[in-house]
Structure formats: C-alpha cells, structure tokens
Design a protein around this motif. Structure first.
Motif, PDB file in Angstrom:
ATOM      1  N   MET A 140     -24.683  69.451   1.085  1.00  0.00           N
ATOM      2  CA  MET A 140     -25.418  70.183   0.058  1.00  0.00           C
ATOM      3  C   MET A 140     -26.649  70.836   0.679  1.00  0.00           C
ATOM      4  SD  MET A 140     -27.002  66.939  -2.038  1.00  0.00           S
ATOM      5  CE  MET A 140     -25.497  65.983  -1.921  1.00  0.00           C
ATOM      6  N   THR A 141     -27.149  71.881   0.037  1.00  0.00           N
ATOM      7  CA  THR A 141     -28.304  72.623   0.520  1.00  0.00           C
ATOM      8  C   THR A 141     -29.399  72.544  -0.539  1.00  0.00           C
ATOM      9  OG1 THR A 141     -26.846  74.140   1.714  1.00  0.00           O
ATOM     10  CG2 THR A 141     -29.121  74.843   1.381  1.00  0.00           C
ATOM     11  N   VAL A 142     -30.574  72.078  -0.124  1.00  0.00           N
ATOM     12  CA  VAL A 142     -31.660  71.795  -1.074  1.00  0.00           C
ATOM     13  C   VAL A 142     -32.927  72.541  -0.682  1.00  0.00           C
ATOM     14  CG1 VAL A 142     -33.168  69.982  -2.009  1.00  0.00           C
ATOM     15  CG2 VAL A 142     -30.718  69.550  -1.733  1.00  0.00           C
TER      16      VAL A 142
ATOM     17  N   ASP B 287     -27.574  81.241  -5.208  1.00  0.00           N
ATOM     18  CA  ASP B 287     -26.215  80.699  -5.329  1.00  0.00           C
ATOM     19  C   ASP B 287     -25.901  79.700  -4.216  1.00  0.00           C
ATOM     20  OD1 ASP B 287     -25.750  82.217  -7.553  1.00  0.00           O
ATOM     21  OD2 ASP B 287     -24.713  83.836  -6.493  1.00  0.00           O
ATOM     22  N   ASP B 288     -26.663  79.773  -3.108  1.00  0.00           N
ATOM     23  CA  ASP B 288     -26.431  78.871  -1.971  1.00  0.00           C
ATOM     24  C   ASP B 288     -27.165  77.542  -2.114  1.00  0.00           C
ATOM     25  OD1 ASP B 288     -24.930  80.886  -0.504  1.00  0.00           O
ATOM     26  OD2 ASP B 288     -26.875  81.864  -0.170  1.00  0.00           O
ATOM     27  N   ILE B 289     -28.101  77.467  -3.061  1.00  0.00           N
ATOM     28  CA  ILE B 289     -28.921  76.269  -3.254  1.00  0.00           C
ATOM     29  C   ILE B 289     -28.259  75.348  -4.263  1.00  0.00           C
ATOM     30  CG2 ILE B 289     -31.176  75.405  -4.022  1.00  0.00           C
ATOM     31  CD1 ILE B 289     -31.292  76.831  -1.357  1.00  0.00           C
ATOM     32  N   ASP B 290     -28.108  74.087  -3.912  1.00  0.00           N
ATOM     33  CA  ASP B 290     -27.478  73.112  -4.801  1.00  0.00           C
ATOM     34  C   ASP B 290     -28.467  72.389  -5.696  1.00  0.00           C
ATOM     35  OD1 ASP B 290     -24.699  73.334  -3.843  1.00  0.00           O
ATOM     36  OD2 ASP B 290     -25.543  72.589  -1.966  1.00  0.00           O
TER      37      ASP B 290
ATOM     38  N   ARG C 220     -30.115  71.274   4.868  1.00  0.00           N
ATOM     39  CA  ARG C 220     -28.711  71.019   4.558  1.00  0.00           C
ATOM     40  C   ARG C 220     -28.326  69.635   5.061  1.00  0.00           C
ATOM     41  NH1 ARG C 220     -25.583  75.879   6.259  1.00  0.00           N
ATOM     42  NH2 ARG C 220     -26.326  76.619   4.234  1.00  0.00           N
ATOM     43  N   GLY C 221     -27.572  68.897   4.282  1.00  0.00           N
ATOM     44  CA  GLY C 221     -27.145  67.569   4.659  1.00  0.00           C
ATOM     45  C   GLY C 221     -26.262  66.965   3.588  1.00  0.00           C
ATOM     46  N   PRO C 222     -25.877  65.706   3.683  1.00  0.00           N
ATOM     47  CA  PRO C 222     -26.395  64.739   4.651  1.00  0.00           C
ATOM     48  C   PRO C 222     -25.696  64.720   6.009  1.00  0.00           C
ATOM     49  CG  PRO C 222     -24.954  63.652   3.098  1.00  0.00           C
ATOM     50  CD  PRO C 222     -25.031  65.076   2.644  1.00  0.00           C
ATOM     51  N   ALA C 223     -24.492  65.267   6.081  1.00  0.00           N
ATOM     52  CA  ALA C 223     -23.752  65.146   7.341  1.00  0.00           C
ATOM     53  C   ALA C 223     -24.343  66.035   8.435  1.00  0.00           C
ATOM     54  CB  ALA C 223     -22.284  65.493   7.111  1.00  0.00           C
ATOM     55  N   ASP C 224     -24.652  67.278   8.104  1.00  0.00           N
ATOM     56  CA  ASP C 224     -25.118  68.229   9.112  1.00  0.00           C
ATOM     57  C   ASP C 224     -26.564  67.977   9.550  1.00  0.00           C
ATOM     58  OD1 ASP C 224     -22.684  69.417   8.917  1.00  0.00           O
ATOM     59  OD2 ASP C 224     -23.346  71.038   7.608  1.00  0.00           O
ATOM     60  N   ARG C 225     -27.416  67.595   8.600  1.00  0.00           N
ATOM     61  CA  ARG C 225     -28.846  67.345   8.863  1.00  0.00           C
ATOM     62  C   ARG C 225     -29.482  68.553   9.566  1.00  0.00           C
ATOM     63  NH1 ARG C 225     -27.118  63.010  11.578  1.00  0.00           N
ATOM     64  NH2 ARG C 225     -28.621  63.354  13.238  1.00  0.00           N
ATOM     65  N   GLN C 226     -29.452  69.691   8.892  1.00  0.00           N
ATOM     66  CA  GLN C 226     -30.001  70.929   9.451  1.00  0.00           C
ATOM     67  C   GLN C 226     -31.224  71.382   8.664  1.00  0.00           C
ATOM     68  OE1 GLN C 226     -26.544  73.567   9.198  1.00  0.00           O
ATOM     69  NE2 GLN C 226     -26.311  73.450  11.402  1.00  0.00           N
ATOM     70  N   ILE C 227     -32.314  71.661   9.369  1.00  0.00           N
ATOM     71  CA  ILE C 227     -33.479  72.283   8.754  1.00  0.00           C
ATOM     72  C   ILE C 227     -33.299  73.786   8.916  1.00  0.00           C
ATOM     73  CG2 ILE C 227     -35.991  72.521   8.810  1.00  0.00           C
ATOM     74  CD1 ILE C 227     -36.156  69.713   9.973  1.00  0.00           C
ATOM     75  N   LEU C 228     -32.923  74.462   7.845  1.00  0.00           N
ATOM     76  CA  LEU C 228     -32.662  75.898   7.910  1.00  0.00           C
ATOM     77  C   LEU C 228     -33.959  76.699   7.901  1.00  0.00           C
ATOM     78  CD1 LEU C 228     -29.610  76.120   5.465  1.00  0.00           C
ATOM     79  CD2 LEU C 228     -29.622  75.744   7.940  1.00  0.00           C
TER      80      LEU C 228
END
Length: 356
Positions: free
Chosen positions: A1-3, A73-76, A19-27
């Motif tokens: 999910m992207t928060v 639309d990309d934000i959960d 983005r996470g929890p699997a990717d753990r990316q700070i966009l």
C-alpha cells in the motif's frame, strides 16, 4: 500500500509518501524547518509554529506528491500526527489530513508521533519484535520495551527535563544561538572534557529513570563562578555536559539491555535509538559502545529519519493499517499521548492526559 504521511507536531512541516510493508520504499520525504522563524526568540514559539504550518503545509504536501510521482488515485490512505506535540501545529496537520481523506475518499490513520519514532527501525532495518527503544528528543527521554504495534511498556523515563530540553537550556544559558543542541555539540568538539567534572544524576539508584535538571544546574553554577566566561570555557562546559549526558545514557542502556535479556531470553538483544538527540555523534558512539559491551545489536536510523519527519508517520500508518480497521473522522488531536497508556505519568497528569 502507498500512504501519504503528514507531520506538524513541532517546528518542522513535513510530508512524505511511503510504500510498504513488503517494499519499504520512501518515495518522497519533504521537510521544511522553521529555524529562521524561531531563532530570534531562542526557542520554538507555539503560535508562530502553527501559523508557519498553515502557510506552507499545502505546498509541502504537493511537493511530496510530485516527488513521489503519485496522484490521489495512487494513495491508499492518509496518516498524520494526531499528538503529542504543540497542539496548534498538531491541529493544522491533522485537520488538513482529515480534509484530504474526506475529499479523496481515503481512510485516515491517526498516528502517535512517538510511535512514528518507535517503528522507524522497522522501516529502515526490517526489525522484528520485540526490541528495546531509547527515545531521546526535545520533549521525551524514555526507555521502552516494544513488543508490537501499539504494545509498549515504559521501563524508565526522565523525572524532569528531557535530554533535548536540557541541551537547549544549556545552550541558552551559555549564550549560544538557537537551535541549542547542535551548537552545544559543535562547541563540545573544541572543549576539554576533563576540565569540569559534572554530576551523573541518579546513577547511584537502581532502575532506568533519569534526571537532567540537576546536571544543567551544576553547569550553571560552574559558569557563574567563572563569569565573565570566554569561548574556551564555554567549549569546556559543553564538553563536560555532553560527556555527562552520554555517560548516563550509556549506563542506563547497559541496565536496560540486561533487563531485556531477562525478559526475552530467546530474542535477539537489540537497542534502537530514535529522536532528534540521536543525531548527536558522541551520544551515538557511547550507546554503540554500551551495546557492544552487552553483546547486543545497535540500530540508529539515518540522521534525516532521527529528527521529526513524515516518512516515519506514513510508515506507522502502514503498520496500523495492517492491524485492521482505521480511525474515523471523530478523532481529535491531542497535546499529550503516552505510548504506554497503562503506566502512571511520572510528570503528572491533568485534563490533557499524562505527560509521559
């Protein structure tokens, strides 16, 4: 999910997309400091901080979204600090988050600012529960046992000044500019650490509680005796003060790790340090040494994730979203919000709740 995360609890206006929890990316992780606005007053003025948040928060959010390459639309979900902190700033950020969530049709997550710090190591190091946390900031100095999201036990805290507060007051006492903590560290690097023997409060007592007001008073007494003081004396006092704080934290860390090992013999002993004071290099080194002596793992997030930021708020929102239902629109911002809600507030309580 992207928060989308929003942080406005003190004097940093921040927004981030994680983005996470699997990717753990700070966009993206956009931060705007208010140092210039508060410098002439020698500290943070709550009313000025709140107005500054109002003036710039929309632009900071837009910059974070643009840097992340995200549309609504990309934000959960939207996560925002709902406390603790300067209530004017907290209201600005959390009400803005509510407006965005309502307009975009997204769930909102109310995040405890301290939980943001507590869970940062899971974002940066994929850390498993349980672990030991030392939270050191301008308003908080605590040892916490972190057993899971929302499951915290306070093991020890300051009975008076927080460490960051003690650094800032010391800087002001010695005539150093704002922000005080980095100035004390800068002067300490040029000082003689052996010249002044300042006390190590409470180390003769069991437990993990700490005290820094007496240390600050001892420094003030030394400075008064030598008035007028020159730059070298200021540097020597800063060096002695910083060394005393580092020694107290290192000693308490060794005790805390012993307690952690006794409580969780099958878990890897880990000490995480978080909060703005964790950016102090001598304190980091003293804690690293204490951890190595205790044969424990030491984790300190990158400097830009130690101080207040929105990436940690977005990540805490992701952690919360995994637990199930999110907060509703009726939740109110709060100036006090202890992580450990079962322990009595050491510094008292009132209508606003326990301080720690």
């Amino acid at each position: 999910m992207t928060v989308l995360g929003i942080e406005t609890s003190c004097d940093e206006t921040a927004a981030a997309v994680v983005r996470g929890p699997a990717d753990r990316q700070i966009l993206s992780n956009t931060i705007r400091s208010q140092i210039d606005e508060h410098a002439e007053f020698g500290g943070v003025v709550p009313e000025i901080a709140a107005r500054a948040h109002i003036e710039i928060l929309d632009r900071i959010i837009a910059e974070a979204m643009q840097e992340a390459g995200c549309g609504w639309d990309d934000i959960d979900a939207v996560a925002a600090t709902a406390g603790p902190g300067l209530i004017g700033g907290v209201i600005v950020g959390f009400m803005t988050a509510k407006a965005i969530a309502m307009a975009a049709g997204k769930p909102i997550v109310a995040v405890n600012h301290l939980e943001g710090h507590a869970l940062t190591a899971r974002l940066t190091d994929d850390l498993e529960f349980p672990f030991l946390l030392l939270l050191v900031s301008g308003g908080h100095s605590q040892f916490l046992l972190v057993r899971g999201v929302g499951d915290y036990e306070r093991l020890g805290t300051t009975i008076d000044d927080a460490i960051g507060e003690a650094f800032d007051k010391t800087a002001k006492l010695l005539g150093l500019p704002y922000p005080g903590g980095p100035q004390v560290e800068k002067m300490a690097a040029m000082g003689d650490v052996e010249r002044f023997k300042l006390p190590r409060p409470l180390l003769d007592r069991p437990g993990l509680d700490m005290s820094f007001a007496g240390l600050k008073t001892a420094l003030r007494t030394q400075a008064k005796k030598l008035e007028p003081i020159d730059d070298q004396t200021v540097a020597d006092l800063c060096a002695g003060f910083q060394r005393a704080v580092s020694a107290v934290l290192a000693a308490r860390t060794r005790t805390a790790l012993e307690l952690f090992k006794a409580r969780h013999p099958d878990a890897e002993p880990v000490i995480v340090v978080a909060g703005g004071v964790a950016a102090n290099r001598e304190i980091r080194q003293s804690l690293l040494t204490a951890a190595q002596e205790a044969e424990a793992r030491f984790i300190a997030p990158p400097m830009n994730l130690c101080t207040d930021n929105a990436a940690m708020i977005a990540w805490a929102g992701i952690e919360r979203l995994q637990l199930g239902p999110v907060d509703d629109m009726t939740l109110s911002p709060r100036p006090r919000w202890p992580l450990d809600s079962t322990s009595a507030g050491v510094l008292g309580a009132g209508k606003k709740g326990a301080k720690v």
